[in-house]
Scaffold this motif. Structure first.
Motif, PDB file in Angstrom:
ATOM      1  N   LYS A 122      13.527  63.384   3.476  1.00  0.00           N
ATOM      2  CA  LYS A 122      14.286  62.483   3.114  1.00  0.00           C
ATOM      3  C   LYS A 122      13.536  60.688   1.739  1.00  0.00           C
ATOM      4  CE  LYS A 122      15.556  60.536   7.262  1.00  0.00           C
ATOM      5  NZ  LYS A 122      14.599  61.452   8.506  1.00  0.00           N
ATOM      6  N   VAL A 123      14.405  60.755   1.639  1.00  0.00           N
ATOM      7  CA  VAL A 123      13.460  59.255   0.863  1.00  0.00           C
ATOM      8  C   VAL A 123      12.883  58.326   2.079  1.00  0.00           C
ATOM      9  CG1 VAL A 123      14.441  57.488  -0.494  1.00  0.00           C
ATOM     10  CG2 VAL A 123      15.256  59.737  -1.152  1.00  0.00           C
ATOM     11  N   GLY A 124      11.613  58.211   1.669  1.00  0.00           N
ATOM     12  CA  GLY A 124      11.363  57.182   2.853  1.00  0.00           C
ATOM     13  C   GLY A 124       9.836  57.928   2.784  1.00  0.00           C
ATOM     14  N   ASP A 125      10.442  59.022   3.235  1.00  0.00           N
ATOM     15  CA  ASP A 125       9.383  59.869   4.153  1.00  0.00           C
ATOM     16  C   ASP A 125       7.830  59.575   3.446  1.00  0.00           C
ATOM     17  OD1 ASP A 125      10.828  59.785   5.984  1.00  0.00           O
ATOM     18  OD2 ASP A 125      11.287  62.393   5.741  1.00  0.00           O
ATOM     19  N   VAL A 126       7.492  59.618   4.242  1.00  0.00           N
ATOM     20  CA  VAL A 126       5.187  60.113   3.507  1.00  0.00           C
ATOM     21  C   VAL A 126       5.179  61.481   3.949  1.00  0.00           C
ATOM     22  CG1 VAL A 126       3.044  59.317   3.864  1.00  0.00           C
ATOM     23  CG2 VAL A 126       4.640  58.332   4.848  1.00  0.00           C
ATOM     24  N   ALA A 127       4.969  62.330   3.040  1.00  0.00           N
ATOM     25  CA  ALA A 127       4.647  63.480   2.882  1.00  0.00           C
ATOM     26  C   ALA A 127       2.985  63.846   2.108  1.00  0.00           C
ATOM     27  CB  ALA A 127       4.786  63.716   0.635  1.00  0.00           C
ATOM     28  N   VAL A 128       1.948  62.557   2.364  1.00  0.00           N
ATOM     29  CA  VAL A 128       0.917  63.068   2.636  1.00  0.00           C
ATOM     30  C   VAL A 128       0.307  61.742   2.284  1.00  0.00           C
ATOM     31  CG1 VAL A 128       0.680  62.359  -0.097  1.00  0.00           C
ATOM     32  CG2 VAL A 128      -1.565  63.689   1.128  1.00  0.00           C
ATOM     33  N   ALA A 129      -0.710  61.911   3.156  1.00  0.00           N
ATOM     34  CA  ALA A 129      -1.217  60.119   3.985  1.00  0.00           C
ATOM     35  C   ALA A 129      -3.265  61.077   3.600  1.00  0.00           C
ATOM     36  CB  ALA A 129      -1.101  60.214   5.356  1.00  0.00           C
TER      37      ALA A 129
END
Length: 201
Positions: free
Chosen positions: A90-97
């Protein structure tokens, strides 16, 4: 080193920045930099409500391990770690760290920048955007930039821009200030952060 738990993973669950920091922290690390690529709500003028990532899991994880090993060989004393999420975000979720540590902040910032750039360029991960006009696939493009300061340039094919800022704090001998210039992942706005333990100037 990338084979160690937490060093480099492709996962479906929410990402943990603390896990990555723990993977690179050690007594000799005077600087630790981190980067988050976050799903945003717009791309090229189109609303985005959901972003789906798909990957060849074992292939992507193996390539991530190679990237981490390369960076640690290229910059002596650096430790690097990263995770990429797949599935529906969803919008706001972290995709890569990403996280990188070194004795000094300069090497830590350089390593973290190289890490996200190579992840963007090389990982076999694809994404499908969802919005008012329905879902559509977006190609995975190389998001590496030139020598621009303070921002990343997109290539017009659906990846985002990230900006990282780091602050180094000395031990009473001055105040250091560094700038990390990174790229957000896919639709993600990137957030960079640096901590510097005792490097002052």
């Amino acid at each position: 080193m990338s084979g160690e738990a937490g060093k480099g993973r492709i996962r479906t669950e929410a990402l943990s920045l603390d896990e990555l920091v723990a993977a690179v922290a050690h007594d000799g690390a005077g600087g630790i930099t981190t980067f988050l690529g976050v799903v945003r709500d717009m791309n090229e003028g189109r609303r985005v409500t959901l972003l789906e990532y798909e990957a060849y899991g074992s292939m992507a994880e193996a390539e991530l391990g190679r990237i981490l090993d390369e960076i640690e060989r290229e910059i002596p004393g650096v430790r690097a770690s990263a995770t990429h999420r797949i599935g529906a975000l969803k919008v706001g979720d972290v995709a890569v760290a990403c996280a990188a540590s070194a004795a000094h902040r300069g090497e830590a910032f350089t390593a973290c920048r190289l890490l996200i750039d190579r992840i963007k360029a090389r990982l076999p991960i694809w994404k499908r955007e969802h919005g008012p006009d329905g879902p559509y696939w977006v190609g995975w493009e190389d998001a590496r930039c030139g020598d621009g300061i303070g921002h990343g340039h997109g290539d017009g094919h659906g990846h985002g821009h990230g900006h990282g800022h780091g602050h180094g704090h000395g031990d009473g001998h001055g105040h250091g200030h560094g700038h990390g210039d990174g790229h957000g992942d896919g639709h993600g706005d990137g957030h960079g952060h640096g901590t510097d333990r005792g490097e002052g100037r």
